[in-house]
Enzyme design. Structure first.
Site, PDB file in Angstrom:
ATOM      1  N   ASP A 113      -8.902  -4.418  -6.312  1.00  0.00           N
ATOM      2  CA  ASP A 113      -8.310  -3.569  -5.267  1.00  0.00           C
ATOM      3  C   ASP A 113      -8.363  -2.096  -5.690  1.00  0.00           C
ATOM      4  O   ASP A 113      -7.906  -1.718  -6.766  1.00  0.00           O
ATOM      5  CB  ASP A 113      -6.869  -4.006  -5.039  1.00  0.00           C
ATOM      6  CG  ASP A 113      -6.198  -3.279  -3.884  1.00  0.00           C
ATOM      7  OD1 ASP A 113      -6.804  -2.323  -3.347  1.00  0.00           O
ATOM      8  OD2 ASP A 113      -5.081  -3.655  -3.525  1.00  0.00           O
ATOM      9  N   SER A 150       0.834  -1.189   0.000  1.00  0.00           N
ATOM     10  CA  SER A 150       0.000   0.000   0.000  1.00  0.00           C
ATOM     11  C   SER A 150       0.878   1.253   0.000  1.00  0.00           C
ATOM     12  O   SER A 150       1.707   1.425  -0.889  1.00  0.00           O
ATOM     13  CB  SER A 150      -0.957  -0.047   1.199  1.00  0.00           C
ATOM     14  OG  SER A 150      -1.912   0.978   1.138  1.00  0.00           O
TER      15      SER A 150
END
Length: 542
Positions: free
Chosen positions: A366, A314
């Site tokens: 995602d 991330s």
């Protein structure tokens, strides 16, 4: 979509939001009415006692009141089902029905109070009847209006993006099951920042399987633009691993939100070196620590023949990519594996430059690898357009989503206008302009969005080449079906140029879900990665 107007003000609830509250109240009222009718029919012969006539009248009037309420609630529910999200015309009678429903509370309250008074006077009748009257009074006091007219309060959903997605990048937030208990220990490595009772580091040990002696430096220091990271030796892969933590604190969120672009100070032949300011600053902090504090020099003094590998998830994945680019001049063999990195990281030129030494992994839909300022603006416009042209009532959309969450199946649910009306969808932003103009007077529409014209927010791209992991087939939501199977392929960055709305757009970002998908691919001998695109040099994917 537009809020209802009652008592001279607009409320934060739409006329199509009353289907499910109305259904709940309808079920309770019908069951209540059946119970009172059963009580009356079974015991009306026992009401010839003192005060029995009052109780008989009470039950009859109560059943009549309940019948009127049931009819009103049924009408509210049926009217709330009409129309579409942005077409409240068929629901224009809703305000009158709500006035009627609110007015019915007064006779209900009065009648419940009278029933309580009569029972308190000591009516000498069958105890079953008296207890039934008491029960109706108690139930009445517990029934609340199905529509709570109030201003909407802001609701925030906390999404803790846990860092650590490879065996070298642990989840640092909590101790996993079976991990050694937290304890104090004299460290054999550099430790920066707070790690009360050694819990965070215990989690790292459990996740990676490394030993204390394998860690060169561990930093839990966490501020805006300053991310926690670890430096460890992976003897099995003969690598010095730098793992950068992802978003896990308010400070990290502020780093994420610093989305302006700045020129990346790096030694390379690329001219256009714009990058995400917050992530660039975070990578620069880790770089200074590694070089100025001699952390990398210490690591390579222990294992000089090892190669440098940088990983992150991330926010940490984006910082890892920038860090690898900064270190490439000093460590030409550096490799970076960015797990679920943000799309809005750097310029197109840096994206192409990084393809020889950076690999990004993205799972399913995602949202983070598709997330950038320009993509958010595009998503806003697309949502408004879809909402404006939706031809399904809100309750059907919610029911379809609930069915998918419970039983799986096909999440797609066509909602746009059909037939000749489809032609109007080709007019740019017609839906958004219509929606904002007619239904949201608090907003104004302008085709010249500040985000489109501001130099602070140019289009940014993800790091390196991208491996896209996709789930094959549909699976149940609670493990009632077979375990999910995954496939992997090299994908072009253009496949992630739009944010996709889906039930797994957030869960696909979770590191444990990503690890599960990777483990499935590793264990499945039939899974393979397709050949690299032509014209792109190969990358060593370990």
């Amino acid at each position: 979509m537009p809020g209802m107007v009652l008592f001279g003000r607009r409320w934060a609830i739409a006329s199509d939001d009353l289907v499910f509250p109305g259904f709940f109240e309808l079920v309770v009222r019908v069951l209540w009415w059946i119970g009172i009718l059963t009580l009356y029919l079974m015991h009306r012969g026992k009401l010839d006692c003192a005060g029995g006539a009052l109780l008989s009248s009470y039950l009859i009037v109560l059943m009549i009141l309940l019948a009127v309420v049931i009819c009103t609630v049924s009408a509210i529910m049926c009217v709330s089902m009409r129309g579409t999200i942005c077409n409240p015309g068929p629901r224009k009678s809703m305000s009158k029905l709500l006035y009627i429903r609110l007015a019915l509370f007064f006779p209900e309250m009065v009648w419940a109070s009278l029933g309580a008074a009569w029972v308190a006077d000591g009516v000498q009748c069958d105890r079953t009847v008296v207890n039934g009257i008491i029960a109706t009074v108690v139930v009445r006091t517990q029934i609340w209006c199905p529509v709570t007219l109030r201003r909407a309060s802001p609701c925030f959903i906390s999404n803790r993006t846990i860092s650590g997605t490879t065996r070298s990048l642990p989840r640092w937030s909590a101790m996993p099951q079976g991990a050694p208990s937290c304890r104090s220990r004299t460290t054999d490595y550099d430790l920066v920042g707070s790690d009360q009772l050694n819990c965070h580091f215990g989690s790292i040990l459990h996740t990676t399987g490394l030993q204390y002696r394998d860690f060169i430096h561990v930093s839990f220091h966490d501020k805006v633009y300053e991310l926690p990271f670890i430096v460890a030796l992976d003897h099995r892969k003969e690598s010095v691993v730098v793992a950068v933590r992802g978003t896990m604190s308010l400070q990290d969120v502020l780093t994420d939100l610093s989305a302006e672009s700045e020129v990346l100070d790096v030694e390379c032949e690329v001219q256009d070196r714009l990058a995400h300011k917050g992530i660039s600053q975070a990578a620069r902090y880790v770089y200074r620590r590694l070089i100025n504090d001699g952390i990398l020099s210490q690591a390579f003094s222990v294992a000089p023949e090892y190669r440098l590998v940088i990983v992150g998830h991330s926010l940490g994945g984006g910082a890892a990519a920038l860090l690898a680019t900064m270190l490439r001049a000093a460590y030409p063999q550096v490799r970076c594996y960015a797990f679920s990195p943000p799309r809005g990281l750097w310029s197109k030129a840096l994206h192409e430059y990084s393809q020889s030494f950076i690999v990004s992994l993205v799972l399913g839909k995602d949202v983070i690898p598709r997330l950038s300022v320009t993509n958010l603006e595009d998503l806003k416009r697309r949502i408004l357009r879809v909402v404006a042209h939706c031809n399904k009532p809100k309750y059907k959309i919610l029911l379809h989503g609930l069915w998918y969450e419970l039983f799986g199946g096909n999440p797609n649910f066509p909602t746009e206008l059909d037939g000749g009306d489809q032609e109007v969808l080709t007019q740019p932003l017609l839906g958004e302009q219509s929606l904002l103009t007619h239904w949201s007077p608090a907003y104004s529409f302008s085709s010249d969005s500040p985000l489109d014209s501001s130099p602070k927010y140019p289009p940014l791209y993800p790091p390196g080449r991208i491996i896209h992991l996709q789930e094959e087939g549909a699976s149940g939501r609670f493990g009632c079906c077979s375990a999910a199977q995954y496939s992997a392929k090299w994908s072009h960055e253009a496949e992630f140029s739009k944010i996709l709305i889906g039930p797994k757009m957030l869960t696909d970002h979770m590191p444990d879900i990503l690890m599960r998908a990777l483990d499935s691919l590793v264990s499945d001998r039939a899974a393979c990665v397709s050949c690299p695109a032509q014209g792109v040099s190969g990358v060593d994917v370990a």
